[in-house]
Design a protein around this motif. Sequence first.
Motif, PDB file in Angstrom:
ATOM      1  N   UNK A   1     -29.280  57.999  99.731  1.00 24.76           N
ATOM      2  CA  UNK A   1     -29.997  58.708 100.694  1.00 24.76           C
ATOM      3  C   UNK A   1     -29.152  58.575 102.135  1.00 24.76           C
ATOM      4  N   UNK A   2     -28.719  57.325 102.448  1.00 23.39           N
ATOM      5  CA  UNK A   2     -27.917  57.173 103.675  1.00 23.39           C
ATOM      6  C   UNK A   2     -26.290  57.472 103.591  1.00 23.39           C
ATOM      7  N   UNK A   3     -26.083  58.071 102.180  1.00 18.85           N
ATOM      8  CA  UNK A   3     -24.627  58.420 102.250  1.00 18.85           C
ATOM      9  C   UNK A   3     -23.767  57.188 101.854  1.00 18.85           C
ATOM     10  N   UNK A   4     -24.133  56.211 101.545  1.00 20.95           N
ATOM     11  CA  UNK A   4     -23.348  55.260 101.125  1.00 20.95           C
ATOM     12  C   UNK A   4     -23.492  54.816  99.496  1.00 20.95           C
ATOM     13  N   UNK A   5     -22.387  54.318  98.814  1.00 27.19           N
ATOM     14  CA  UNK A   5     -22.444  54.139  97.525  1.00 27.19           C
ATOM     15  C   UNK A   5     -23.612  53.093  97.153  1.00 27.19           C
ATOM     16  N   UNK A   6     -24.151  53.290  95.890  1.00 33.02           N
ATOM     17  CA  UNK A   6     -25.389  52.584  95.520  1.00 33.02           C
ATOM     18  C   UNK A   6     -24.996  52.288  94.042  1.00 33.02           C
ATOM     19  N   UNK A   7     -25.710  51.355  93.307  1.00 39.17           N
ATOM     20  CA  UNK A   7     -25.888  50.951  92.028  1.00 39.17           C
ATOM     21  C   UNK A   7     -26.925  51.543  91.626  1.00 39.17           C
ATOM     22  N   UNK A   8     -27.231  51.765  90.324  1.00 42.81           N
ATOM     23  CA  UNK A   8     -28.341  52.614  89.565  1.00 42.81           C
ATOM     24  C   UNK A   8     -29.080  51.546  88.762  1.00 42.81           C
ATOM     25  N   UNK A   9     -30.331  51.422  88.628  1.00 41.33           N
ATOM     26  CA  UNK A   9     -31.231  50.804  87.832  1.00 41.33           C
ATOM     27  C   UNK A   9     -31.868  51.674  87.109  1.00 41.33           C
ATOM     28  N   UNK A  10     -32.975  51.375  86.140  1.00 37.74           N
ATOM     29  CA  UNK A  10     -33.996  52.061  85.468  1.00 37.74           C
ATOM     30  C   UNK A  10     -35.410  51.310  85.639  1.00 37.74           C
ATOM     31  N   UNK A  11     -36.433  52.121  85.747  1.00 35.49           N
ATOM     32  CA  UNK A  11     -37.662  51.702  85.633  1.00 35.49           C
ATOM     33  C   UNK A  11     -38.531  52.618  85.232  1.00 35.49           C
TER      34      UNK A  11
END
Length: 102
Positions: A73-83
């Motif tokens: 949301x802040x425009x920076x890259x993120x890793x993805x998890x599952x829940x």
Amino acid sequence: MQKIRKGDKVVVLTGKDKGQAGEVLQVMPKEDRAVVRGINVVKRHQRQTQTQEAGIISKEASIHLSNLSIIDADGKPTRVGFKVVDGKKVRFAKRSGDVIDG
């Protein structure tokens, strides 16, 4: 279930297009690759067909999924998890904790 899907906004982490962002047009899970709009553009010699003229055309080539990261949301890259939320498996951004698809 895959971490990067068609329609996701992603940023390139490494390679000639490092730092550029685009939308995922196609994902090829068997090859672990994706086609991203405006990223990894190559020139190809095209033979003439009934619908398309001959010449050198530019089109997007696939890029490996390990070189892509979803934009948070802040425009920076993120890793993805599952829940699991309400009995449904959803993806969430590890950087902010926000649910990506719900």
